[in-house]
Design a protein around this motif. Structure first.
Motif, PDB file in Angstrom:
ATOM      1  N   ASP A 157     -10.392   0.293   8.525  1.00  0.00           N
ATOM      2  CA  ASP A 157      -9.384  -0.133   9.515  1.00  0.00           C
ATOM      3  C   ASP A 157      -9.006  -1.594   9.288  1.00  0.00           C
ATOM      4  OD1 ASP A 157      -9.676   2.349  10.712  1.00  0.00           O
ATOM      5  OD2 ASP A 157     -11.031   1.627  12.277  1.00  0.00           O
ATOM      6  N   ILE A 158     -10.025  -2.419   9.100  1.00  0.00           N
ATOM      7  CA  ILE A 158      -9.762  -3.858   8.935  1.00  0.00           C
ATOM      8  C   ILE A 158      -8.992  -4.101   7.636  1.00  0.00           C
ATOM      9  CG2 ILE A 158     -10.831  -6.139   8.677  1.00  0.00           C
ATOM     10  CD1 ILE A 158     -13.187  -5.028  10.389  1.00  0.00           C
ATOM     11  N   ASN A 159      -9.390  -3.396   6.589  1.00  0.00           N
ATOM     12  CA  ASN A 159      -8.679  -3.566   5.316  1.00  0.00           C
ATOM     13  C   ASN A 159      -7.210  -3.178   5.444  1.00  0.00           C
ATOM     14  OD1 ASN A 159      -8.510  -4.011   2.409  1.00  0.00           O
ATOM     15  ND2 ASN A 159      -8.247  -1.792   2.306  1.00  0.00           N
ATOM     16  N   PHE A 160      -6.963  -2.124   6.200  1.00  0.00           N
ATOM     17  CA  PHE A 160      -5.591  -1.642   6.429  1.00  0.00           C
ATOM     18  C   PHE A 160      -4.744  -2.759   7.045  1.00  0.00           C
ATOM     19  CE2 PHE A 160      -2.967   1.263   9.368  1.00  0.00           C
ATOM     20  CZ  PHE A 160      -2.005   1.505   8.406  1.00  0.00           C
ATOM     21  N   SER A 170      -6.695  -9.848  11.432  1.00  0.00           N
ATOM     22  CA  SER A 170      -6.534  -9.430  10.038  1.00  0.00           C
ATOM     23  C   SER A 170      -7.646  -9.981   9.147  1.00  0.00           C
ATOM     24  CB  SER A 170      -5.178  -9.879   9.507  1.00  0.00           C
ATOM     25  OG  SER A 170      -5.050 -11.272   9.636  1.00  0.00           O
ATOM     26  N   TRP A 171      -8.452 -10.909   9.678  1.00  0.00           N
ATOM     27  CA  TRP A 171      -9.577 -11.403   8.889  1.00  0.00           C
ATOM     28  C   TRP A 171     -10.901 -10.829   9.387  1.00  0.00           C
ATOM     29  CZ3 TRP A 171      -6.298 -14.351  11.829  1.00  0.00           C
ATOM     30  CH2 TRP A 171      -6.810 -14.942  12.979  1.00  0.00           C
ATOM     31  N   GLY A 172     -10.838  -9.921  10.382  1.00  0.00           N
ATOM     32  CA  GLY A 172     -12.029  -9.160  10.740  1.00  0.00           C
ATOM     33  C   GLY A 172     -12.802  -9.646  11.946  1.00  0.00           C
ATOM     34  N   ALA A 173     -12.243 -10.566  12.731  1.00  0.00           N
ATOM     35  CA  ALA A 173     -12.910 -10.981  13.965  1.00  0.00           C
ATOM     36  C   ALA A 173     -12.617  -9.939  15.045  1.00  0.00           C
ATOM     37  CB  ALA A 173     -12.414 -12.356  14.394  1.00  0.00           C
ATOM     38  N   PHE A 194      -0.504 -13.335   9.161  1.00  0.00           N
ATOM     39  CA  PHE A 194      -1.907 -13.053   9.427  1.00  0.00           C
ATOM     40  C   PHE A 194      -2.249 -13.107  10.915  1.00  0.00           C
ATOM     41  CE2 PHE A 194      -1.784 -13.815   4.956  1.00  0.00           C
ATOM     42  CZ  PHE A 194      -2.674 -12.877   4.459  1.00  0.00           C
ATOM     43  N   ASN A 204      -1.073  -9.263   4.706  1.00  0.00           N
ATOM     44  CA  ASN A 204      -0.779  -9.909   3.432  1.00  0.00           C
ATOM     45  C   ASN A 204       0.619  -9.538   2.954  1.00  0.00           C
ATOM     46  OD1 ASN A 204      -1.595 -11.473   1.123  1.00  0.00           O
ATOM     47  ND2 ASN A 204      -1.698  -9.546  -0.005  1.00  0.00           N
ATOM     48  N   PHE A 256     -14.577  -0.755   8.351  1.00  0.00           N
ATOM     49  CA  PHE A 256     -14.139  -1.573   7.221  1.00  0.00           C
ATOM     50  C   PHE A 256     -12.750  -1.140   6.725  1.00  0.00           C
ATOM     51  CE2 PHE A 256     -15.674  -3.209   2.854  1.00  0.00           C
ATOM     52  CZ  PHE A 256     -15.335  -4.507   3.189  1.00  0.00           C
ATOM     53  N   THR A 262      -5.462  -5.958   7.123  1.00  0.00           N
ATOM     54  CA  THR A 262      -5.431  -7.107   6.207  1.00  0.00           C
ATOM     55  C   THR A 262      -4.337  -6.930   5.153  1.00  0.00           C
ATOM     56  OG1 THR A 262      -7.806  -7.407   6.510  1.00  0.00           O
ATOM     57  CG2 THR A 262      -6.818  -8.492   4.621  1.00  0.00           C
ATOM     58  N   GLU A 263      -4.241  -5.734   4.620  1.00  0.00           N
ATOM     59  CA  GLU A 263      -3.212  -5.480   3.606  1.00  0.00           C
ATOM     60  C   GLU A 263      -1.806  -5.630   4.195  1.00  0.00           C
ATOM     61  OE1 GLU A 263      -5.025  -2.610   0.184  1.00  0.00           O
ATOM     62  OE2 GLU A 263      -4.002  -1.629   1.841  1.00  0.00           O
TER      63      GLU A 263
END
Lengths: 179, 303
Positions: free
Chosen positions: B260-263, B291-294, B274, B269, B258, B265-266
């Motif tokens: 890693d994905i948030n990193f 960046s959206w977690g797929a 994206f 953004n 989670f 994504t930020e």
């Protein structure tokens, strides 16, 4: 005076910790409130329920493997957007679609304050969970059948897995792991 | 022969100017030295040369802890990952037209089964293309090249960056002594890819890289991918207090998390892009995620 200075320092540190993400709002809450679930949190739910790396944790918690049905998900997703997300708004729509998919499968955010209070009380009494509170914030509670997923987020930025718990219906901890 | 020096300088300048004034001149000597050491000059015989048509440049920078901005960037590696054959003796005699190569079938091979080269009257034969895989210590991708259809993973320069990150993760040592390593995959205006290491002051540990509060100012604006290592092999126990502790597992499995994905994504953004992808490489697999977690897993390759 000394107490006042310490309080100001604590408040400063706390406020820094809330700016953890553009996608997160401050989900810290008083003990009898439910965390404010964010669309992005569905990514963690999806990760837990579908990835092979959490199969062991699902087994420990007695949660069946829920392979995400791509066709069904894409059908739901098509109601939100066409193609891959390209903007922040579209990414949020993707997460909302993810949430709708899992809610159709019976995974729901916990929003009942009484249940949240019981969970909070239980977690506060667990010595090994208290360690989380020093560096983590409870960010979201979900219910899966008669079990609960508790997600945390760190007050620090790092690539480390974030603590998560699975509780049974009596709020006993079935397993704890990083996600 | 040194490959097109103007092109090389332009590329270096493009890279270095992104990180503040003065860095180009300050680092030019180092760049030239690296250039020479890497030995990507083409072979040369009379009339023909291999010139580099695609570079992969790796950069390391220091980070201003106050602002998070990068400064004092130095090129740590320049590699040529693609060559083109050029004929450099346009005055080489009659019968050759422009003097360049010809691959028209039948011109010198009646069956048209082999590429033909007009020798321009000079009698030269093209030298073999420079091949890092024929060197004494070939890159790992030579044995296990990536063919994933992911354009970033399949890029030779990216694979060589993966190999370096993996080596620097010290996975030959005990699990407590390993480090996560990582960096940004960048795309230059001419569409060539490059790599910028995470700043040195981002603390590397076995189970995490600690990212400073103002880290977004350290992210290159031309980032298209973010990669870091999980320095583990499937089946390993990461629950030691000096590794992941209670956030670890007794049976490590490839994947991402989670954080890693948030990193990613930020960062997406922040850059309003994206399409930036995240990559986690470990001892068994490469895990790609949007960046959206797929998430898309691939078998380990290229490192």
């Amino acid at each position: 005076m000394k107490t006042l200075i310490i309080s100001i320092i604590i408040l400063s540190v706390s406020s820094t910790g809330t700016e953890i993400s553009h996608f997160y709002s401050d989900t810290r809450h008083s003990l009898n409130e439910c965390p404010v679930q964010e669309p992005f949190d569905w990514v963690a739910v999806d990760l837990f329920l579908t990835s092979t790396q959490h199969q062991q944790n699902r087994e420990k918690a007695g949660i069946e493997n829920l392979k995400k049905q791509d066709v069904e998900f894409k059908t739901i997703l098509s109601n939100y957007l066409d193609g891959d997300p390209r903007t922040k708004e579209e990414v949020t729509k993707y997460w909302n679609a993810l949430g709708e998919y899992w809610q159709r499968k019976g995974i729901t955010p916990v929003t009942n304050p009484q249940i949240c209070q019981k969970i909070n009380d239980k977690l506060s009494s667990e010595i090994f969970v208290q360690r989380y509170d020093e560096s983590h914030i409870r960010r979201a509670y979900y219910q899966i059948n008669d079990k609960y997923i508790i997600l945390h987020r760190s007050t620090e930025r790092d690539t480390r897995p974030k603590p998560a718990l699975i509780l049974d219906k009596h709020l006993n901890i079935l397993t704890s792991f990083g996600i | 022969m040194i490959p097109d020096s103007k092109l090389a300088e332009t590329l270096l300048e493009e890279q270095l100017r992104k990180f503040g004034k003065g860095t180009w001149l300050e680092n030019r000597a180092a760049a030239k030295s690296t250039n020479d050491q890497n030995g990507f000059q083409s072979n040369s015989t009379s009339g023909w040369d291999w010139e580099c048509s695609e570079y992969f440049i790796t950069i390391s920078c220091l980070r201003n802890s106050q602002t998070g901005e990068l400064y004092n960037c130095t090129i740590t590696e320049i590699r040529c990952i693609s060559y083109e054959l050029v004929y450099n003796d346009p005055g080489g005699g009659g019968g050759g037209g422009s003097g360049g190569p010809s691959d028209e079938p039948g011109e010198c091979d009646p069956m048209g089964t082999e590429p033909c080269y007009d020798d321009g009257g000079g009698g030269s034969i093209p030298p073999p293309e420079p091949d890092p895989c024929s060197e004494s210590n070939p890159p790992a991708y030579c044995d296990n090249p990536c063919e994933t259809n992911d354009l970033l993973i399949d890029n030779i320069g990216v694979q060589m960056s993966f190999e370096r990150l993996w080596d620097e993760s010290r996975t030959n040592l005990s699990i407590e002594q390993r480090f996560e390593q990582g960096g940004f995959i960048v795309q230059n205006p001419n569409n060539e890819l490059g790599f910028v290491n995470f700043p040195e002051d981002w603390q590397r540990l076995a189970c995490e890289i600690i990212i400073p509060e103002n880290y977004l100012n350290s992210v290159p604006s031309n980032t298209i991918g973010v990669v870091h290592t999980h320095p583990f092999f499937e089946g390993e126990d990461t629950t030691s207090p000096n590794v992941c502790g209670s956030d670890g597992t007794s049976n490590y499995q490839s994947g991402t998390n989670f954080g890693d994905i948030n990193f990613v994504t930020e960062i997406s953004n922040h850059l309003s892009n994206f399409s930036i992808k995240g990559y986690v490489i470990d001892g068994n697999n490469i895990t790609s995620f949007t960046s959206w977690g797929a998430i898309t897993p691939f078998s380990r390759c290229g490192y």
